[in-house]
Design a protein around this motif. Structure first.
Motif, PDB file in Angstrom:
ATOM      1  N   ARG A  71      11.562  -4.797 -19.465  1.00 13.41           N
ATOM      2  CA  ARG A  71      11.761  -5.131 -18.060  1.00 13.41           C
ATOM      3  C   ARG A  71      10.767  -4.335 -17.204  1.00 13.41           C
ATOM      4  N   LEU A  72      10.657  -3.058 -17.525  1.00 18.60           N
ATOM      5  CA  LEU A  72       9.801  -2.190 -16.734  1.00 18.60           C
ATOM      6  C   LEU A  72       8.350  -2.632 -16.842  1.00 18.60           C
ATOM      7  N   THR A  73       7.931  -2.929 -18.060  1.00 16.92           N
ATOM      8  CA  THR A  73       6.538  -3.295 -18.293  1.00 16.92           C
ATOM      9  C   THR A  73       6.181  -4.577 -17.560  1.00 16.92           C
ATOM     10  N   SER A  74       7.054  -5.569 -17.650  1.00 18.11           N
ATOM     11  CA  SER A  74       6.743  -6.868 -17.066  1.00 18.11           C
ATOM     12  C   SER A  74       6.801  -6.848 -15.554  1.00 18.11           C
ATOM     13  N   ALA A  75       7.619  -5.939 -14.976  1.00 12.51           N
ATOM     14  CA  ALA A  75       7.818  -5.964 -13.539  1.00 12.51           C
ATOM     15  C   ALA A  75       7.011  -4.907 -12.794  1.00 12.51           C
ATOM     16  N   ALA A  76       6.400  -3.990 -13.511  1.00 10.77           N
ATOM     17  CA  ALA A  76       5.657  -2.926 -12.839  1.00 10.77           C
ATOM     18  C   ALA A  76       4.508  -3.526 -12.045  1.00 10.77           C
ATOM     19  N   THR A  77       4.339  -3.079 -10.821  1.00 12.64           N
ATOM     20  CA  THR A  77       3.299  -3.639  -9.951  1.00 12.64           C
ATOM     21  C   THR A  77       2.085  -2.729  -9.832  1.00 12.64           C
ATOM     22  N   SER A  78       2.210  -1.500 -10.268  1.00 12.39           N
ATOM     23  CA  SER A  78       1.070  -0.585 -10.177  1.00 12.39           C
ATOM     24  C   SER A  78       1.273   0.546 -11.172  1.00 12.39           C
ATOM     25  N   ASP A  79       0.271   1.418 -11.231  1.00 10.19           N
ATOM     26  CA  ASP A  79       0.385   2.572 -12.115  1.00 10.19           C
ATOM     27  C   ASP A  79       1.331   3.621 -11.547  1.00 10.19           C
ATOM     28  N   ARG A  80       1.630   3.524 -10.255  1.00  9.90           N
ATOM     29  CA  ARG A  80       2.503   4.495  -9.606  1.00  9.90           C
ATOM     30  C   ARG A  80       3.945   4.238 -10.017  1.00  9.90           C
ATOM     31  N   ALA A  81       4.676   5.307 -10.342  1.00  6.83           N
ATOM     32  CA  ALA A  81       6.075   5.148 -10.742  1.00  6.83           C
ATOM     33  C   ALA A  81       6.872   4.541  -9.590  1.00  6.83           C
TER      34      ALA A  81
ATOM     35  N   LYS B 257       0.858  -1.183   0.000  1.00  8.61           N
ATOM     36  CA  LYS B 257       0.000   0.000   0.000  1.00  8.61           C
ATOM     37  C   LYS B 257       0.892   1.230   0.000  1.00  8.61           C
ATOM     38  N   PRO B 258       0.824   2.056  -1.037  1.00  5.48           N
ATOM     39  CA  PRO B 258       1.722   3.222  -1.130  1.00  5.48           C
ATOM     40  C   PRO B 258       1.599   4.154   0.060  1.00  5.48           C
ATOM     41  N   ARG B 259       2.728   4.702   0.464  1.00  4.48           N
ATOM     42  CA  ARG B 259       2.782   5.699   1.531  1.00  4.48           C
ATOM     43  C   ARG B 259       2.662   7.083   0.899  1.00  4.48           C
ATOM     44  N   ASP B 260       1.833   7.949   1.475  1.00  8.42           N
ATOM     45  CA  ASP B 260       1.677   9.298   0.943  1.00  8.42           C
ATOM     46  C   ASP B 260       2.945  10.109   1.193  1.00  8.42           C
ATOM     47  N   THR B 261       3.254  10.979   0.250  1.00  7.47           N
ATOM     48  CA  THR B 261       4.426  11.850   0.363  1.00  7.47           C
ATOM     49  C   THR B 261       3.985  13.304   0.296  1.00  7.47           C
ATOM     50  N   PHE B 262       4.503  14.096   1.224  1.00  9.15           N
ATOM     51  CA  PHE B 262       4.201  15.523   1.255  1.00  9.15           C
ATOM     52  C   PHE B 262       5.524  16.288   1.274  1.00  9.15           C
ATOM     53  N   ILE B 263       5.532  17.446   0.650  1.00  5.93           N
ATOM     54  CA  ILE B 263       6.726  18.295   0.705  1.00  5.93           C
ATOM     55  C   ILE B 263       6.962  18.701   2.150  1.00  5.93           C
ATOM     56  N   LEU B 264       8.214  18.579   2.586  1.00  2.00           N
ATOM     57  CA  LEU B 264       8.583  18.909   3.957  1.00  2.00           C
ATOM     58  C   LEU B 264       9.179  20.312   4.010  1.00  2.00           C
ATOM     59  N   VAL B 265       8.821  21.075   5.030  1.00  2.00           N
ATOM     60  CA  VAL B 265       9.340  22.429   5.192  1.00  2.00           C
ATOM     61  C   VAL B 265      10.814  22.353   5.569  1.00  2.00           C
ATOM     62  N   LYS B 266      11.676  22.857   4.690  1.00  2.00           N
ATOM     63  CA  LYS B 266      13.120  22.851   4.902  1.00  2.00           C
ATOM     64  C   LYS B 266      13.658  21.456   5.228  1.00  2.00           C
ATOM     65  N   GLY B 267      12.975  20.439   4.718  1.00  2.00           N
ATOM     66  CA  GLY B 267      13.447  19.076   4.904  1.00  2.00           C
ATOM     67  C   GLY B 267      13.215  18.519   6.292  1.00  2.00           C
ATOM     68  N   ALA B 268      12.460  19.209   7.141  1.00  2.00           N
ATOM     69  CA  ALA B 268      12.221  18.732   8.508  1.00  2.00           C
ATOM     70  C   ALA B 268      11.202  17.592   8.476  1.00  2.00           C
ATOM     71  N   TYR B 269      11.556  16.470   9.083  1.00  2.00           N
ATOM     72  CA  TYR B 269      10.715  15.273   9.000  1.00  2.00           C
ATOM     73  C   TYR B 269       9.330  15.490   9.594  1.00  2.00           C
ATOM     74  N   ASP B 270       9.214  16.397  10.574  1.00  2.58           N
ATOM     75  CA  ASP B 270       7.953  16.584  11.295  1.00  2.58           C
ATOM     76  C   ASP B 270       7.211  17.848  10.866  1.00  2.58           C
ATOM     77  N   LYS B 271       7.598  18.417   9.711  1.00  2.61           N
ATOM     78  CA  LYS B 271       6.931  19.636   9.256  1.00  2.61           C
ATOM     79  C   LYS B 271       6.460  19.464   7.813  1.00  2.61           C
ATOM     80  N   ALA B 272       5.509  18.580   7.665  1.00  2.00           N
ATOM     81  CA  ALA B 272       4.969  18.323   6.329  1.00  2.00           C
ATOM     82  C   ALA B 272       3.963  19.407   5.946  1.00  2.00           C
TER      83      ALA B 272
END
Length: 867
Positions: A547-557, A494-509
């Motif tokens: 290779r990419l086509t056969s191994a891709a598991t989802s539409d997500r890159a 199950k993909p994990r959501d990604t948000f831009i982090l403020v100045k790269g701080a892990y706790d400031k999404a």
């Protein structure tokens, strides 16, 4: 007089402008990428570039749309007199002049003239050269038939030399040439027998036969692996203060085998970035693709007590993004972690588009030991037995500790120590002793307790018990950490959501959600083939895409899509960046000097057409690394003598025009291998766990506050190649200098000169022992001093000494012999350095004298330099 000349020469070299500087262009057609973009980048982009937050006056000069805007225009194509940009860079008004005086940037008169001419010619736009798909240029014709060429590389080099009014140097002597190419392709010097065979072979392809032999040598993979390990930040420990060990050496051995097998570089790339995502045949025992994915687990891992797991996980993802960008794209992507890039067309969203790709694995950031899941098990029964025995021994010690502590800290049965006098102890001691059982106490906690009770002075018996516990816990941890389990990659279902982090701080999404994507400025390029009508290349591209086509598991890159794009025709950078690093490996400096930065702030290529020709040739060959290396070392350019005249040094101090062969000090790891090989001590064993050769006492202990103790190996392990030396990440092997720290990705070689280097090569145990073994080797093998000296030279330098060298060195030998005859204790002390046994039949004073002479030869400038 001579000193004054060299000072003047050094100043001239320091003040000389770059060979490809825009200021050198005064006539002829203006090239936007070469002549105009660097001026804009250096002087304008900081305030009017890609970073929207730093942009002033809503003016953007890094894009055609912004620079040539029709509303409130700053550039009027065809008319510099009416262009606000030209007015601003030429005005004397300090309030209007650009760049502003406070910026400490200044456009030179030559650059102003270039900008005027560019505007007057219509202000033609273009891309930064590195972001254009390489087009295969025509090979220049050589008009002078007297100039010798071996392949197309020489045509490009000679065309440039002719333009500069220079001529190439003659070919290096055969002894010099075979030593150069053998060291470059295997990392160890040629044997006298190999030199003799080459000297005796007068056939037209004699040199090519040497090159082919070296490319087939198993030592080739070991030499090639070193640079890759630097880039891949490989080490045998996690880093940070605790620096626990990890067993990643099977991945290191896979790299060596991949180079020896000449695995195509596109496949080499895909396996390391996404081998775990390739289709796995359940019947196959080949675990190489998934083992290769350990590449992205080579990063440092902070498992310190109190460390926030999510912070560690996020920083690990950052490292994977930035390592990938450096190795395959040659871009300074780290800048975009916190904001849009100041100079290159990469946004913060681009950064987190790649971040999202590496954000989809199960790693949690937890784990205080050396290994953190997911893990590929390579353990052996012997390793499992060691863990079992260590746990059993610890259990016995735990019983003793519990019994002692029950008496020292009485409390009701079943109650924790904290409900006793232990609660009155200072610091972390109550929490430490409250552990359910002593086996769960960490090394830090036990050390703290030992320190406290030792200071008290009244608990010697308790300290003794605690020290037994410490030794047993360390033995258990060591056994567990040394089970061969390689960290690999995996993919979340199950993909994990990604948000831009403020100045790269892990706790400031932020609320800006990002999905996986390649950098927009690169994938938006005009899609063209790297080479026209290349059937082999098209097959390679289609093979990668299948290779990419056969191994891709989802539409997500996924990482698999990323790896496929990196080696696809749509990516303008990977082939260029890769061939540049191999050129750097063989010439000391890449065609692009800034191997880590192909952006607009990086140095432009000294030979742009050659770089693109090599890039397209590399792809045409099927990404064949051995073929690329052979092509370069077979060129007349590579074979040139490195001898240089003062005039040529003044004209081209860094040898960027390549009118002579490469000459520079070899890396320290190679110097060690040369000494071991010449002396006969080198143990040619390949692969396996890393070894611990000689090292001064206390280095690990000081760096880890006593938590780690260096236990030196013995026997053959002392004489293995440098590639196999154990690499503690926070304090690397002490015998190496100018080496990558292996904490982050490094692709540009460091090369400095200090007296400390000579102190290592003169006094380090390995070098002294190698000199002694080399002395013994020639004393037993040859009858007289002349013949012995000749053999020493041939083993180290691949040539015979001249008459003048013989005279000087034999005189030195006589002086040493007199010295050691008069001081037998000094001779004996010298001859006992190192663990290898010496032949006691040799006279001590004579053997010591020859040891001193061999050390001298091993430290000659010619011995430590690539000639």
């Amino acid at each position: 007089m001579q000193r004054i000349f060299w000072i003047a020469l050094a100043l001239g070299a320091a003040l000389a402008p770059p060979l490809s500087a825009a200021s050198a262009v005064t006539k002829g057609e203006i090239n936007f990428s070469r002549d105009i973009l660097p001026i804009l980048s250096d002087n304008c982009f900081h305030c009017h570039g890609p970073d929207e937050k730093a942009r002033e006056a809503k003016l953007r000069l890094d894009t055609q749309e912004g620079a040539l805007r029709t509303k409130d225009p700053v550039i009027v194509p065809g008319n510099s007199a009416k262009s606000e940009l030209v007015r601003r860079i030429t005005t004397k008004d300090e309030d209007d002049v650009m760049p502003p005086p406070k910026s400490n940037r200044k456009i030179t008169p030559q650059q102003i003239e270039l900008l005027k001419r560019w505007v007057d010619s219509g202000a033609p736009w273009g891309k930064h050269w590195a972001y254009e798909i390489p087009q295969r240029p025509p090979v220049p014709a050589i008009q002078n038939s007297k100039l010798k060429t071996q392949n197309s590389i020489d045509n490009f080099i000679l065309a440039r030399l002719d333009k500069e009014g220079l001529k190439p140097s003659p070919e290096a002597p055969k002894e010099t040439l075979i030593r150069r190419v053998t060291l470059d392709l295997t990392g160890v010097p040629p044997t006298p027998e190999e030199v003799d065979a080459f000297l005796a072979d007068n056939s037209p392809n004699a040199y090519e036969k040497v090159v082919d032999r070296l490319l087939q040598s198993p030592r080739y993979g070991e030499r090639m692996a070193w640079d890759w390990l630097d880039a891949a930040r490989y080490a045998d420990s996690n880093g940070f203060q605790g620096d626990p060990e990890r067993t990643m050496w099977p991945w290191r051995d896979w790299v060596v085998n991949a180079f020896n097998a000449n695995q195509p570089y596109d496949e080499f790339t895909i396996w390391q970035l996404a081998g775990d995502l390739l289709p796995q045949d359940p019947k196959s025992k080949n675990r190489d693709p998934i083992l290769a994915s350990g590449f992205n687990r080579n990063n440092m891992h902070n498992g310190e007590g109190g460390r926030i797991a999510e912070e560690t996980r996020v920083e690990n993802v950052f490292d994977r993004v930035e390592t990938t960008a450096t190795i395959w794209l040659g871009v300074t992507f780290t800048c975009s972690r916190c904001h849009d890039h100041k100079f290159d067309p990469f946004t913060q969203r681009d950064y987190f588009g790649l971040y999202d790709i590496f954000n989809q694995m199960s790693e949690t950031g937890q784990g205080r030991g050396g290994q953190a899941p997911p893990i590929l098990d390579f353990s052996t029964p012997a390793e499992e037995d060691k863990v079992k025995v260590a746990r059993q021994q610890l259990a016995k010690v735990v019983t003793e500790v519990e019994a002692f502590e029950l008496k020292k800290f009485p409390r009701p049965e079943g109650r924790p120590l904290t409900e006793s006098d232990a609660a009155k102890l200072p610091g972390n001691l109550p929490a430490t002793l409250a552990k359910a059982e002593p086996a769960k106490r960490g090394v830090d906690a036990i050390l703290e307790a030992i320190g406290y009770f030792e200071t008290d002075g009244k608990d010697a018996d308790y300290v003794k018990v605690l020290k037994k516990l410490l030794a047993a816990v360390r033995a258990r941890d060591s056994a567990q950490n040394n089970i061969t389990k390689v960290m690999i990659m995996d993919q979340l279902e199950k993909p994990r959501d990604t948000f831009i982090l403020v100045k790269g701080a892990y706790d400031k999404a932020t609320t800006n959600k990002v999905v996986a994507a390649m950098p927009a400025s690169l994938v938006g390029a005009d899609v063209r083939r790297l080479t026209s009508n290349s059937e082999r290349e098209i097959r390679n591209a289609e093979r990668s895409q299948s290779r990419l086509t056969s191994a891709a598991t989802s539409d997500r890159a996924s990482r698999l899509h990323l790896a496929g794009w990196l080696v696809s025709p749509e990516n303008p950078l990977t082939a260029r960046v890769t061939v540049n690093r191999y050129w750097q490996m063989l010439f000391g400096t890449g065609l692009v000097k800034t191997a880590e930065d192909f952006g607009v702030q990086g140095e432009k290529p000294s030979h742009p057409e050659l770089l693109d020709w090599l890039a397209t040739e590399f792809v045409r060959s099927g990404w064949n690394v051995k073929a690329l290396n052979k092509l370069i070392v077979m060129s007349a350019t590579y074979r040139q003598s490195s001898k240089v005249t003062p005039a040529l040094v003044e004209r081209d101090p860094e040898n960027r025009l390549l009118a002579r062969g490469p000459r520079y000090r070899m890396p320290s790891w190679m110097l060690r291998d040369i000494a071991l090989a010449a002396s006969g001590l080198l143990v040619d064993q390949r692969g396996g766990p890393s070894v611990k050769p000689y090292q001064p006492e206390g280095i690990w202990e000081e760096a880890t506050f006593g938590k780690k103790t260096y236990k030196q190996d013995h026997g053959d392990a002392l004489y293995r190649r440098s590639l196999y030396v154990f690499w503690r990440r926070i304090v690397g092997p002490t015998m190496f200098f100018d080496s990558a720290a292996r904490q982050v990705c490094e692709v540009k070689q460091k090369r400095t000169n200090t007296p400390l280097h000579a102190l290592s090569t003169l006094n380090d145990i390995t070098y002294v022992e190698a000199a002694r073994a080399l002395a013994e080797r020639v004393m037993l093998g040859t009858p007289n001093s002349d013949a012995r000296l000749e053999q020493v030279f041939r083993l180290v330098l691949a040539r015979k000494p001249t008459a003048a060298e013989k005279k000087i060195l034999l005189a030195r030998l006589d002086a040493l012999q007199q010295q050691f005859t008069a001081d037998a204790d000094a001779a004996q002390k010298l001859l006992t350095v190192g663990e290898s046994k010496r032949n006691e039949k040799l006279a001590p004073a004579e053997h010591a004298a020859w040891t001193g002479l061999c050390s001298l030869v091993l430290n000659l400038d010619e011995a430590i330099s690539k000639e």
